[in-house]
Design a protein around this motif. Structure first.
Motif, PDB file in Angstrom:
ATOM      1  N   ALA A  32     -13.628 -66.462  17.436  1.00  0.00           N
ATOM      2  CA  ALA A  32     -14.387 -67.912  17.207  1.00  0.00           C
ATOM      3  C   ALA A  32     -14.724 -67.859  15.782  1.00  0.00           C
ATOM      4  O   ALA A  32     -14.664 -68.563  15.077  1.00  0.00           O
ATOM      5  CB  ALA A  32     -15.509 -67.889  18.113  1.00  0.00           C
ATOM      6  N   GLU A  33     -15.410 -66.455  15.460  1.00  0.00           N
ATOM      7  CA  GLU A  33     -15.381 -66.356  14.089  1.00  0.00           C
ATOM      8  C   GLU A  33     -14.487 -66.170  13.154  1.00  0.00           C
ATOM      9  O   GLU A  33     -14.413 -66.705  12.136  1.00  0.00           O
ATOM     10  CB  GLU A  33     -16.378 -64.965  13.943  1.00  0.00           C
ATOM     11  N   LEU A  34     -13.372 -65.468  13.563  1.00  0.00           N
ATOM     12  CA  LEU A  34     -12.201 -65.254  12.685  1.00  0.00           C
ATOM     13  C   LEU A  34     -11.511 -66.758  12.495  1.00  0.00           C
ATOM     14  O   LEU A  34     -10.880 -67.159  11.569  1.00  0.00           O
ATOM     15  CB  LEU A  34     -11.261 -64.250  13.471  1.00  0.00           C
ATOM     16  N   ASN A  39     -10.602 -71.220   8.847  1.00  0.00           N
ATOM     17  CA  ASN A  39     -10.675 -72.432   8.450  1.00  0.00           C
ATOM     18  C   ASN A  39     -11.339 -72.668   7.410  1.00  0.00           C
ATOM     19  O   ASN A  39     -11.081 -73.655   6.518  1.00  0.00           O
ATOM     20  CB  ASN A  39     -11.355 -73.155   9.769  1.00  0.00           C
ATOM     21  N   LYS A  40     -12.440 -72.039   7.166  1.00  0.00           N
ATOM     22  CA  LYS A  40     -13.105 -72.160   5.899  1.00  0.00           C
ATOM     23  C   LYS A  40     -12.254 -71.856   4.508  1.00  0.00           C
ATOM     24  O   LYS A  40     -11.986 -72.697   3.493  1.00  0.00           O
ATOM     25  CB  LYS A  40     -14.171 -71.313   5.832  1.00  0.00           C
ATOM     26  N   PHE A  41     -11.435 -70.955   4.661  1.00  0.00           N
ATOM     27  CA  PHE A  41     -10.422 -70.700   3.646  1.00  0.00           C
ATOM     28  C   PHE A  41      -9.342 -71.571   3.236  1.00  0.00           C
ATOM     29  O   PHE A  41      -8.879 -71.872   2.322  1.00  0.00           O
ATOM     30  CB  PHE A  41      -9.958 -68.950   3.832  1.00  0.00           C
ATOM     31  N   MET A  67      -6.900 -60.905   7.181  1.00  0.00           N
ATOM     32  CA  MET A  67      -6.400 -61.660   8.101  1.00  0.00           C
ATOM     33  C   MET A  67      -7.238 -62.945   7.923  1.00  0.00           C
ATOM     34  O   MET A  67      -6.392 -63.895   8.274  1.00  0.00           O
ATOM     35  CB  MET A  67      -7.138 -60.929   9.686  1.00  0.00           C
ATOM     36  N   ILE A  68      -8.272 -63.202   7.398  1.00  0.00           N
ATOM     37  CA  ILE A  68      -8.966 -64.551   7.115  1.00  0.00           C
ATOM     38  C   ILE A  68      -8.137 -65.330   6.224  1.00  0.00           C
ATOM     39  O   ILE A  68      -7.808 -66.434   6.475  1.00  0.00           O
ATOM     40  CB  ILE A  68     -10.414 -64.417   6.666  1.00  0.00           C
ATOM     41  N   ILE A  73      -4.245 -69.508   4.684  1.00  0.00           N
ATOM     42  CA  ILE A  73      -3.126 -69.982   3.882  1.00  0.00           C
ATOM     43  C   ILE A  73      -2.161 -70.616   4.839  1.00  0.00           C
ATOM     44  O   ILE A  73      -1.475 -71.787   4.554  1.00  0.00           O
ATOM     45  CB  ILE A  73      -2.500 -69.018   3.211  1.00  0.00           C
ATOM     46  N   LEU A  74      -1.917 -70.146   6.043  1.00  0.00           N
ATOM     47  CA  LEU A  74      -0.772 -70.743   6.991  1.00  0.00           C
ATOM     48  C   LEU A  74      -1.397 -72.125   7.444  1.00  0.00           C
ATOM     49  O   LEU A  74      -0.699 -73.145   7.604  1.00  0.00           O
ATOM     50  CB  LEU A  74      -0.373 -69.813   8.151  1.00  0.00           C
TER      51      LEU A  74
END
Length: 512
Positions: A32-34, A39-41, A67-68, A73-74
């Motif tokens: 959930a945190e990842l 999403n933030k990035f 990984m974030i 980006i994707l």
């Protein structure tokens, strides 16, 4: 029909949001945190003007931010351009310009070279500097932004941009052994299905409570696709190591009860031969695979004797997403073989005129299937040459046995011709690795006025072992045909030069 590679993360988050996704020393991050962080990035990128299909380069080691940013980006519809963290400024400029990246994300430890390269780039307008947690300093330069500051105010909610299966997801740059590196365009379908094939079709038993050791660099095809995307797709935990060190690997395996490990041959050699190995509890390990380079049969046999299970050897290239073949669990693995083509992939071995050769004869390995790249970015002629006849020409020399297992003999360009006879360096290296005093070995061809080329071996001896060049030469002479054994043997006191994944750099040996 839409498809985004980041769906691997979103679906695993739906299944088990509280499950640990990332372990990095004392740091833990759940799925959930990842998901929220990526999403933030994605929001950060959109707010800074990123459009669907634009490229973003990432120059990060094995840290959670890789990984974030990758999945962020994707999600934003961008294309990921992973860069080797050891690139120098001119190389950074080349990769950024060649890929037409509009932004770069850089780890603070590599900022000097990255900043210098960024300033010379043509159309790249933003560089995010990833600092240590808690740091808010931003260099005084135009276009430089602080990753931590922007992430702190970004929303964790994002509606993933719809991308198509044939849209480019990642551009992986080849090693560039000749000329400038080329960017292999890999689609969302290439990368997504490559991960799913590794999960679903190799016969490996994956569980959500698996722990994968991630010491292969994530900017490389093997670590990125076959480890990170596979682990995220399974929904298991990935424990990150910023760089490979055998003692640190032992500590992490023991601490986190690691069950799955992927490595290159050099890593397996150092793990097997380290004098402190028996001091650690490594009993949780249950599966391992190898790629990136041919692994000596001697190491395969010793690993099975030591740990009680086989290393499964596979094969692939940046241009094949990367996994193209594997020794699968439901068929008996064959030592020294790259296995059989993965689901939906075809292999054939051909001569210089692309005519298929009989079983057992060496020739160039050609590959066709879902794993093959879209092409080389902005290089239509190179793409047409590599994909002529509808098959990707690997540049690797291989053979096939009666059971359909394939064996890499050597790189086509590494083969040497001594007095009219073909010599494949890997065959000579296998014999050298069987010598009890040899730790590392590499074989190349050197010019010879009479024979055209002569066989030369570079070797590193095991700590505490002794052997002379004459003794090693006699050892190989007893096991190889007269035209194959190395007449020239150079013993090094330092490790042979290697790239970021541990592959020995023969091009550097050739310049000696």
């Amino acid at each position: 029909m839409s498809l985004n590679l980041a769906t691997l993360l979103t679906e695993s988050t739906k299944r088990n949001p509280a499950k640990t996704a990332i372990i990095f020393d004392d740091f833990r991050m759940t799925y959930a945190e990842l998901q929220s962080a990526s999403n933030k990035f994605a929001n950060v990128l959109q707010q800074n003007g990123l459009q669907r299909g634009q490229k973003v380069a990432i120059m990060l080691p094995n840290v959670p931010q890789f990984m974030i940013c990758y999945y962020g980006i994707l999600k934003a519809g961008g294309v990921v351009v992973p860069l080797n963290v050891l690139l120098k400024a001119p190389e950074v400029t080349y990769h950024v310009n060649d890929s037409e990246a509009v932004a770069v994300i850089v780890w603070q430890g590599f900022a000097e070279q990255a900043l210098a390269g960024f300033k010379e780039a043509t159309d790249c307008h933003t560089l995010w500097l990833v600092n240590s947690p808690g740091s808010s300093a931003t260099p005084d330069a135009a276009g430089i932004r602080n990753y931590n500051n922007d992430m702190a105010i970004a929303s964790p909610v994002f509606d993933m941009v719809q991308t198509m299966p044939d849209d480019t997801a990642v551009i992986l740059y080849t090693s560039g052994t000749t000329g400038h590196p080329k960017g292999a365009e890999l689609t969302h379908f290439n990368m997504f299905f490559n991960a799913r094939c590794s999960i679903d079709f190799l016969g490996i038993q994956w569980r959500p409570d698996d722990v994968m050791l991630v010491t292969l660099p994530l900017f490389h095809a093997f670590g990125q696709s076959s480890v990170m995307n596979v682990g995220i797709g399974v929904g298991c935990a990935l424990t990150l190591m910023a760089r490979f060190d055998p003692v640190r690997a032992f500590q992490v395996i023991e601490r986190d009860r690691v069950t799955k490990f992927s490595g290159v041959p050099t890593m397996y050699f150092y793990l097997l031969n380290h004098p402190d190995r028996t001091k650690y509890d490594l009993s949780s390990l249950e599966a391992a695979n190898s790629g990136g380079a041919a692994i000596p049969v001697e190491i395969l046999n010793r690993w099975e004797q030591t740990f009680g299970f086989k290393i499964l050897e596979g094969y692939g290239l940046s241009e094949t997403s990367p996994t193209a073949s594997f020794n699968v669990m439901f068929k008996e693995p064959k030592a020294g073989s790259i296995g059989i083509p993965t689901w939906g992939v075809d292999f054939k071995i051909v001569d210089e005129d692309d005519n298929e050769v009989p079983v057992g004869e060496p020739g160039e390995l050609l590959i066709r299937g879902h794993c093959v790249m879209k092409g080389y970015y902005k290089r239509p002629q190179a793409t047409a040459e590599a994909l002529r006849g509808g098959w990707f020409h690997s540049g690797d020399v291989a053979t096939r046995d009666e059971d359909g297992y394939f064996y890499i003999v050597d790189r086509k360009k590494d083969m040497l011709i001594r007095g009219g006879f073909n010599v494949y360096p890997r065959e000579v290296e296998e014999v050298l690795y069987a010598h009890p005093a040899i730790a590392e070995a590499a074989v190349i061809g050197i010019p010879d006025p009479a024979l055209g080329e002569e066989v030369k071996a570079f070797v590193v001896l095991r700590e505490g072992s002794q052997a002379t060049a004459d003794e090693i030469r006699e050892f190989t002479k007893a096991q190889l045909a007269a035209y194959k054994y190395p007449r020239h043997i150079e013993i090094w006191t330092e490790p042979l030069p290697k790239n970021a994944t541990g592959k020995i750099l023969k091009r550097e040996l050739r310049t000696q």
